[in-house]
Design a protein around this motif. Structure first.
Motif, PDB file in Angstrom:
ATOM      1  N   VAL A 188       9.337 -38.733  72.192  1.00  0.00           N
ATOM      2  CA  VAL A 188       9.613 -37.878  71.034  1.00  0.00           C
ATOM      3  C   VAL A 188      10.351 -36.620  71.487  1.00  0.00           C
ATOM      4  O   VAL A 188       9.914 -35.934  72.410  1.00  0.00           O
ATOM      5  N   THR A 189      11.469 -36.323  70.810  1.00  0.00           N
ATOM      6  CA  THR A 189      12.237 -35.109  71.069  1.00  0.00           C
ATOM      7  C   THR A 189      12.422 -34.365  69.761  1.00  0.00           C
ATOM      8  O   THR A 189      12.869 -34.941  68.768  1.00  0.00           O
ATOM      9  N   MET A 190      12.060 -33.078  69.761  1.00  0.00           N
ATOM     10  CA  MET A 190      12.207 -32.222  68.582  1.00  0.00           C
ATOM     11  C   MET A 190      13.278 -31.178  68.876  1.00  0.00           C
ATOM     12  O   MET A 190      13.160 -30.417  69.845  1.00  0.00           O
ATOM     13  N   ILE A 191      14.297 -31.117  68.025  1.00  0.00           N
ATOM     14  CA  ILE A 191      15.495 -30.326  68.309  1.00  0.00           C
ATOM     15  C   ILE A 191      15.710 -29.253  67.244  1.00  0.00           C
ATOM     16  O   ILE A 191      15.669 -29.543  66.054  1.00  0.00           O
ATOM     17  N   GLY A 192      15.950 -28.010  67.703  1.00  0.00           N
ATOM     18  CA  GLY A 192      16.340 -26.938  66.791  1.00  0.00           C
ATOM     19  C   GLY A 192      15.228 -25.997  66.378  1.00  0.00           C
ATOM     20  O   GLY A 192      15.416 -25.160  65.491  1.00  0.00           O
ATOM     21  N   ILE A 193      14.072 -26.093  67.011  1.00  0.00           N
ATOM     22  CA  ILE A 193      12.886 -25.349  66.584  1.00  0.00           C
ATOM     23  C   ILE A 193      13.115 -23.844  66.754  1.00  0.00           C
ATOM     24  O   ILE A 193      13.596 -23.384  67.779  1.00  0.00           O
ATOM     25  N   ARG A 194      12.734 -23.090  65.725  1.00  0.00           N
ATOM     26  CA  ARG A 194      13.011 -21.653  65.742  1.00  0.00           C
ATOM     27  C   ARG A 194      12.188 -20.929  64.672  1.00  0.00           C
ATOM     28  O   ARG A 194      11.442 -21.549  63.925  1.00  0.00           O
ATOM     29  N   GLY A 195      12.405 -19.602  64.622  1.00  0.00           N
ATOM     30  CA  GLY A 195      11.801 -18.783  63.578  1.00  0.00           C
ATOM     31  C   GLY A 195      10.512 -18.112  64.016  1.00  0.00           C
ATOM     32  O   GLY A 195       9.933 -18.416  65.057  1.00  0.00           O
ATOM     33  N   THR A 196      10.073 -17.182  63.200  1.00  0.00           N
ATOM     34  CA  THR A 196       8.787 -16.548  63.454  1.00  0.00           C
ATOM     35  C   THR A 196       7.673 -17.573  63.300  1.00  0.00           C
ATOM     36  O   THR A 196       7.865 -18.626  62.690  1.00  0.00           O
ATOM     37  N   ALA A 197       6.500 -17.251  63.885  1.00  0.00           N
ATOM     38  CA  ALA A 197       5.428 -18.245  63.935  1.00  0.00           C
ATOM     39  C   ALA A 197       4.085 -17.613  63.616  1.00  0.00           C
ATOM     40  O   ALA A 197       3.878 -16.406  63.789  1.00  0.00           O
ATOM     41  N   TYR A 198       3.151 -18.449  63.150  1.00  0.00           N
ATOM     42  CA  TYR A 198       1.776 -17.998  62.967  1.00  0.00           C
ATOM     43  C   TYR A 198       1.123 -17.771  64.337  1.00  0.00           C
ATOM     44  O   TYR A 198       0.419 -16.797  64.566  1.00  0.00           O
ATOM     45  N   ASP A 199       1.341 -18.741  65.224  1.00  0.00           N
ATOM     46  CA  ASP A 199       0.807 -18.703  66.588  1.00  0.00           C
ATOM     47  C   ASP A 199       1.527 -19.787  67.373  1.00  0.00           C
ATOM     48  O   ASP A 199       2.555 -20.315  66.912  1.00  0.00           O
ATOM     49  N   SER A 200       1.014 -20.142  68.545  1.00  0.00           N
ATOM     50  CA  SER A 200       1.686 -21.146  69.385  1.00  0.00           C
ATOM     51  C   SER A 200       0.962 -22.488  69.382  1.00  0.00           C
ATOM     52  O   SER A 200       1.226 -23.331  70.240  1.00  0.00           O
ATOM     53  N   GLU A 201       0.055 -22.698  68.409  1.00  0.00           N
ATOM     54  CA  GLU A 201      -0.750 -23.924  68.410  1.00  0.00           C
ATOM     55  C   GLU A 201       0.101 -25.187  68.443  1.00  0.00           C
ATOM     56  O   GLU A 201      -0.189 -26.130  69.183  1.00  0.00           O
ATOM     57  N   ASP A 202       1.163 -25.220  67.635  1.00  0.00           N
ATOM     58  CA  ASP A 202       1.975 -26.434  67.557  1.00  0.00           C
ATOM     59  C   ASP A 202       2.689 -26.726  68.868  1.00  0.00           C
ATOM     60  O   ASP A 202       2.705 -27.861  69.343  1.00  0.00           O
ATOM     61  N   ARG A 203       3.255 -25.697  69.479  1.00  0.00           N
ATOM     62  CA  ARG A 203       3.970 -25.916  70.746  1.00  0.00           C
ATOM     63  C   ARG A 203       2.996 -26.193  71.887  1.00  0.00           C
ATOM     64  O   ARG A 203       3.308 -26.966  72.807  1.00  0.00           O
ATOM     65  N   ASP A 204       1.819 -25.592  71.839  1.00  0.00           N
ATOM     66  CA  ASP A 204       0.806 -25.907  72.843  1.00  0.00           C
ATOM     67  C   ASP A 204       0.422 -27.378  72.762  1.00  0.00           C
ATOM     68  O   ASP A 204       0.263 -28.057  73.790  1.00  0.00           O
ATOM     69  N   PHE A 205       0.265 -27.885  71.539  1.00  0.00           N
ATOM     70  CA  PHE A 205      -0.068 -29.297  71.363  1.00  0.00           C
ATOM     71  C   PHE A 205       1.059 -30.180  71.889  1.00  0.00           C
ATOM     72  O   PHE A 205       0.810 -31.185  72.567  1.00  0.00           O
ATOM     73  N   ALA A 206       2.304 -29.807  71.586  1.00  0.00           N
ATOM     74  CA  ALA A 206       3.451 -30.586  72.066  1.00  0.00           C
ATOM     75  C   ALA A 206       3.439 -30.687  73.583  1.00  0.00           C
ATOM     76  O   ALA A 206       3.624 -31.776  74.156  1.00  0.00           O
ATOM     77  N   ARG A 207       3.219 -29.569  74.258  1.00  0.00           N
ATOM     78  CA  ARG A 207       3.183 -29.587  75.724  1.00  0.00           C
ATOM     79  C   ARG A 207       2.022 -30.434  76.227  1.00  0.00           C
ATOM     80  O   ARG A 207       2.162 -31.175  77.209  1.00  0.00           O
ATOM     81  N   ALA A 208       0.891 -30.355  75.567  1.00  0.00           N
ATOM     82  CA  ALA A 208      -0.303 -31.072  76.018  1.00  0.00           C
ATOM     83  C   ALA A 208      -0.125 -32.585  75.966  1.00  0.00           C
ATOM     84  O   ALA A 208      -0.648 -33.308  76.832  1.00  0.00           O
ATOM     85  N   VAL A 209       0.590 -33.078  74.966  1.00  0.00           N
ATOM     86  CA  VAL A 209       0.732 -34.532  74.816  1.00  0.00           C
ATOM     87  C   VAL A 209       2.061 -35.066  75.349  1.00  0.00           C
ATOM     88  O   VAL A 209       2.261 -36.279  75.419  1.00  0.00           O
ATOM     89  N   GLY A 210       2.992 -34.178  75.713  1.00  0.00           N
ATOM     90  CA  GLY A 210       4.245 -34.619  76.314  1.00  0.00           C
ATOM     91  C   GLY A 210       5.425 -34.718  75.384  1.00  0.00           C
ATOM     92  O   GLY A 210       6.434 -35.352  75.725  1.00  0.00           O
ATOM     93  N   ILE A 211       5.353 -34.098  74.209  1.00  0.00           N
ATOM     94  CA  ILE A 211       6.499 -34.054  73.305  1.00  0.00           C
ATOM     95  C   ILE A 211       7.498 -33.025  73.829  1.00  0.00           C
ATOM     96  O   ILE A 211       7.121 -31.923  74.221  1.00  0.00           O
ATOM     97  N   ARG A 212       8.776 -33.369  73.837  1.00  0.00           N
ATOM     98  CA  ARG A 212       9.824 -32.455  74.287  1.00  0.00           C
ATOM     99  C   ARG A 212      10.330 -31.640  73.100  1.00  0.00           C
ATOM    100  O   ARG A 212      10.833 -32.199  72.112  1.00  0.00           O
ATOM    101  N   VAL A 213      10.163 -30.332  73.172  1.00  0.00           N
ATOM    102  CA  VAL A 213      10.663 -29.430  72.144  1.00  0.00           C
ATOM    103  C   VAL A 213      11.873 -28.693  72.698  1.00  0.00           C
ATOM    104  O   VAL A 213      11.781 -28.029  73.735  1.00  0.00           O
ATOM    105  N   ILE A 214      13.004 -28.822  72.015  1.00  0.00           N
ATOM    106  CA  ILE A 214      14.222 -28.117  72.402  1.00  0.00           C
ATOM    107  C   ILE A 214      14.450 -27.007  71.381  1.00  0.00           C
ATOM    108  O   ILE A 214      14.902 -27.260  70.264  1.00  0.00           O
TER     109      ILE A 214
END
Length: 324
Positions: A188-214
């Motif tokens: 899974v590759t997620m491309i274009g992620i940006r903007g202000t955030a509530y927190d880092s929960e979503d990106r922490d989960f992505a890193r934990a399971v191996g999803i690539r966020v660009i």
């Protein structure tokens, strides 16, 4: 090559584009009970539902506006020369019928609809609807194995829940999809992620399971070709789903969406990334979150269906190659 004129779009030389019933790209309407359904290879489908929206509603009206503006799509890709309607048999399969008063019932209805589409051997290309629509599609398409995914968006949609435990919103579909084994995070590759955030929960989960966020800053530094080469490499040769949220595009070019984020790609880059899908084994794709109330003029919808056409070209080329 398909020579059956039934599956060819109506030409603007035969019927003006402002005339006739507006189906997707002027293709024939083939309902799920139509005797010719078994001949369809790619089905364009509307998912007019935004029950997962948490702020600005409106994508439930997206498929209708997208259909209207899709009458501007012609038969040949202006860059690649691909003529998808001559390569595979395409049809408008109509709309999924949601329950606007019940989120869970709507998810079941959509899964049932797409299960029938998959059983017929048809690759679905969907116009949403909000991004929660993707979850029941994945449930139907990934029943027997997890899929890879290339995801264009300004948001990961990987949050656990909203409002203290609401699990099904347009910000949670891919968290559910990973939990349910519908997606292979390593592909899974997620491309274009940006903007202000509530927190880092979503990106922490992505890193934990191996999803690539660009994130968008990396996208702009590296450029479309390099980023898409990585996305194709991660998808590999396995079955892959493509999900394209129109808010991937900068709101200067696509204002008609529920959660716009500045700093995104322009309209040409929006088309380029879809062109970069060539060679991916696409088993389904969607274009979601077009919200007509925020762009009544239809510019966002026209960009949206232009992106859908690019995805259709990639799907058609892949299917035609498999048949050779």
């Amino acid at each position: 090559m398909t020579e059956d004129s039934f599956f060819h779009p109506v030409s603007g030389f035969d019927l003006p584009r402002f005339a006739g019933v507006p189906t997707f790209m002027r293709l024939p309407h083939v309902a799920l009970d139509n005797p010719r359904l078994s001949e369809v290879q790619v089905g364009l489908i509307g998912a007019p539902w935004d029950g997962g929206t948490t702020n600005r509603p409106g994508p439930r009206h997206g498929p209708r506006q997208l259909r209207d503006y899709s009458t501007m799509i012609r038969a040949q890709n202006g860059v690649t020369g691909i003529r998808p309607f001559e390569m595979v048999r395409c049809a408008d399969l109509g709309d999924v019928g949601p329950n606007p008063a019940d989120v869970m019932d709507s998810l079941k209805r959509m899964e049932s609809f797409y299960s029938k589409v998959r059983a017929a051997g048809i690759v679905p290309l969907t116009a949403g609807g909000d991004h929660l629509c993707t979850l029941p599609i994945l449930r139907a398409l990934a029943k027997d194995r997890p899929l890879g995914m290339i995801h264009f968006d300004s948001h990961t949609d990987l949050f656990h829940s909203y409002f203290g435990g609401t699990m099904y919103t347009h910000g949670t579909p891919f968290r559910r999809a990973v939990e349910e084994g519908l997606l292979d995070p390593a592909r899974v590759t997620m491309i274009g992620i940006r903007g202000t955030a509530y927190d880092s929960e979503d990106r922490d989960f992505a890193r934990a399971v191996g999803i690539r966020v660009i994130p968008i800053e990396e996208f702009h530094v590296r450029g479309v070709e390099d980023v898409m080469a990585e996305a194709r490499d991660r998808a590999g040769v396995g079955d892959t789903y493509v999900s394209y949220d129109i808010d991937f595009v900068d709101p200067a070019f696509a204002p008609g969406t529920g959660t716009p984020e500045v700093g995104g790609p322009n309209s040409w880059q929006a088309l380029q990334v879809a062109m970069g899908l060539r060679g991916v084994k696409i088993v389904g794709a969607d274009l979601v979150e077009v919200s007509p109330p925020f762009d009544p003029s239809g510019g966002t919808a026209f960009l949206g269906v232009s992106i859908m056409f690019e995805m259709l070209c990639a799907i058609a080329e892949g299917l035609a190659g498999q048949a050779c």
